[in-house]
Design a protein around this motif. Structure first.
Motif, PDB file in Angstrom:
ATOM      1  N   LYS A  61       0.976  -1.236  -0.083  1.00  8.46           N
ATOM      2  CA  LYS A  61      -0.011   0.105   0.059  1.00  8.46           C
ATOM      3  C   LYS A  61       0.967   1.261   0.076  1.00  8.46           C
ATOM      4  O   LYS A  61       1.802   1.264   0.957  1.00  8.46           O
ATOM      5  CB  LYS A  61      -0.869   0.024   1.097  1.00  8.46           C
ATOM      6  N   CYS A  64      -1.978   6.383  -1.477  1.00  3.53           N
ATOM      7  CA  CYS A  64      -3.229   6.122  -1.737  1.00  3.53           C
ATOM      8  C   CYS A  64      -3.654   5.069  -2.751  1.00  3.53           C
ATOM      9  O   CYS A  64      -4.795   5.254  -3.274  1.00  3.53           O
ATOM     10  CB  CYS A  64      -3.828   7.561  -2.319  1.00  3.53           C
ATOM     11  N   LYS A  65      -2.878   4.293  -3.101  1.00  3.68           N
ATOM     12  CA  LYS A  65      -2.986   3.155  -3.825  1.00  3.68           C
ATOM     13  C   LYS A  65      -2.779   1.466  -3.233  1.00  3.68           C
ATOM     14  O   LYS A  65      -1.851   1.695  -2.238  1.00  3.68           O
ATOM     15  CB  LYS A  65      -2.266   3.028  -5.261  1.00  3.68           C
ATOM     16  N   TYR A  67      -1.549  -2.392  -4.230  1.00  4.47           N
ATOM     17  CA  TYR A  67      -1.021  -2.959  -5.171  1.00  4.47           C
ATOM     18  C   TYR A  67      -1.275  -4.658  -5.152  1.00  4.47           C
ATOM     19  O   TYR A  67      -0.831  -4.972  -3.929  1.00  4.47           O
ATOM     20  CB  TYR A  67       0.730  -2.775  -5.459  1.00  4.47           C
ATOM     21  N   ALA A  93      -9.745  -2.640 -10.966  1.00  2.00           N
ATOM     22  CA  ALA A  93      -8.342  -2.636 -10.934  1.00  2.00           C
ATOM     23  C   ALA A  93      -7.896  -2.102 -12.382  1.00  2.00           C
ATOM     24  O   ALA A  93      -8.230  -2.283 -13.411  1.00  2.00           O
ATOM     25  CB  ALA A  93      -7.806  -3.826 -10.679  1.00  2.00           C
ATOM     26  N   LYS A  94      -6.628  -1.525 -12.278  1.00  2.00           N
ATOM     27  CA  LYS A  94      -5.936  -1.004 -13.287  1.00  2.00           C
ATOM     28  C   LYS A  94      -4.462  -1.956 -13.450  1.00  2.00           C
ATOM     29  O   LYS A  94      -3.996  -2.144 -12.773  1.00  2.00           O
ATOM     30  CB  LYS A  94      -5.465   0.431 -13.684  1.00  2.00           C
ATOM     31  N   SER A 108      -3.321  -2.132  -9.635  1.00  3.79           N
ATOM     32  CA  SER A 108      -3.657  -1.438  -8.790  1.00  3.79           C
ATOM     33  C   SER A 108      -4.900  -1.123  -8.594  1.00  3.79           C
ATOM     34  O   SER A 108      -5.749  -0.853  -9.496  1.00  3.79           O
ATOM     35  CB  SER A 108      -2.825  -0.030  -9.079  1.00  3.79           C
ATOM     36  N   ILE A 109      -5.220  -0.653  -7.256  1.00  2.43           N
ATOM     37  CA  ILE A 109      -6.791  -0.184  -6.798  1.00  2.43           C
ATOM     38  C   ILE A 109      -6.565   0.977  -5.918  1.00  2.43           C
ATOM     39  O   ILE A 109      -5.485   1.218  -5.302  1.00  2.43           O
ATOM     40  CB  ILE A 109      -7.546  -1.408  -6.114  1.00  2.43           C
ATOM     41  N   LYS A 110      -7.747   1.598  -5.783  1.00  4.23           N
ATOM     42  CA  LYS A 110      -7.932   2.657  -4.927  1.00  4.23           C
ATOM     43  C   LYS A 110      -7.798   2.143  -3.097  1.00  4.23           C
ATOM     44  O   LYS A 110      -8.294   1.166  -3.108  1.00  4.23           O
ATOM     45  CB  LYS A 110      -9.161   3.443  -4.995  1.00  4.23           C
ATOM     46  N   ASP A 111      -6.754   2.819  -2.666  1.00  4.97           N
ATOM     47  CA  ASP A 111      -6.558   2.198  -1.335  1.00  4.97           C
ATOM     48  C   ASP A 111      -7.719   2.661  -0.205  1.00  4.97           C
ATOM     49  O   ASP A 111      -8.447   3.646  -0.491  1.00  4.97           O
ATOM     50  CB  ASP A 111      -5.086   2.737  -0.629  1.00  4.97           C
TER      51      ASP A 111
END
Length: 182
Positions: A61, A64-65, A67, A93-94, A108-111
Motif C-alpha cells: 500500500k 493512496c493505492k 498494489y 483494478a488497473k 493497482s486499486i484505490k486504497d
C-alpha cells in the motif's frame, strides 16, 4: 501434532461421561490470518462478459493505492478487471505492468483502511520440509478463501514452460516445488 489434556470424568444419574480436550500444535491458523484478507478474486471481463478469473493478493500500500499481484494469463485479453475481497467489497483494478514469461501481473486499486497487505516472508530462508500453505479461489468466486496446506518439497527446480500449446518449451523457470494444492 494433536495433544490432549487429562480426562475429566463425571457421573450423573448412573451415566459416566469422560471429556478430553484436544488441541493442535501445528495449526497454521495464525499464519493464514496474516494473509487471508489480502487474498482476492480477480475477475476479468471483455464486452461485459466474464472471460477469466484467478487469485491475487495485496502486497503493498503506497500513495493512496494498493498494489496486487496475480498471473498474467488471468488478465491477458481483458478490458475490465474487478477484484473481490473477503468482505465482498468489489473494486475496479488497473494493470500497472505484466510479463508473459514470468506469468506475473501487477494491478493497482484505490486504497482504503479496510484493505490489508499480506505479511511477506523470505523464501531464501525456507527449507525443504517446511510447512507451506496457499489461500486462493479455485474455480472462481464460489470457492474464494480456500486454504490448502502442504510442505516445501524442493527448491531451485527448473521447469520447462511453453507459451502456447506447443510441444516445445520456450524457456525454463526456476521454481519452488510444493505438494500444497494450488
Amino acid at each position: 501434532m494433536i495433544t490432549s489434556t487429562p480426562n475429566t470424568t463425571t457421573t450423573s444419574n448412573g451415566i459416566t461421561t469422560s471429556t478430553t480436550k484436544l488441541s493442535e500444535t501445528n495449526s497454521i491458523a495464525s499464519a493464514v490470518e496474516k494473509v487471508y484478507d489480502s487474498a482476492v478474486v480477480v475477475e476479468v471481463y471483455k464486452d461485459k462478459e466474464l472471460i477469466s478469473s484467478g487469485t491475487g493478493f495485496v502486497y503493498k500500500k503506497e500513495n493512496c493505492k494498493a498494489y496486487l499481484m496475480t498471473n498474467n494469463h488471468v488478465i491477458a485479453g481483458g478490458a475490465e478487471i474487478k477484484v473481490l475481497f473477503t468482505d465482498e467489497t468489489e473494486l475496479e483494478a488497473k494493470v500497472v505492468g505484466s510479463d508473459t514469461y514470468s506469468d506475473i501481473a501487477v494491478l493497482s486499486i484505490k486504497d482504503s483502511d479496510k484493505i490489508v497487505a499480506a505479511t511477506m516472508g523470505d523464501s531464501t530462508k525456507s527449507k525443504v520440509g517446511d510447512t507451506v500453505f496457499t489461500v486462493g479461489s479455485p474455480e472462481g468466486a464460489d470457492y474464494a478463501g480456500t486454504v490448502t496446506k502442504g510442505i516445501l518439497s524442493g527448491k531451485d527446480r527448473l521447469v520447462a514452460v511453453a507459451l502456447s500449446n506447443s510441444t516445445t518449451s520456450d524457456y525454463y523457470m526456476n521454481v519452488l516445488q510444493t505438494d500444497a494444492a494450488i
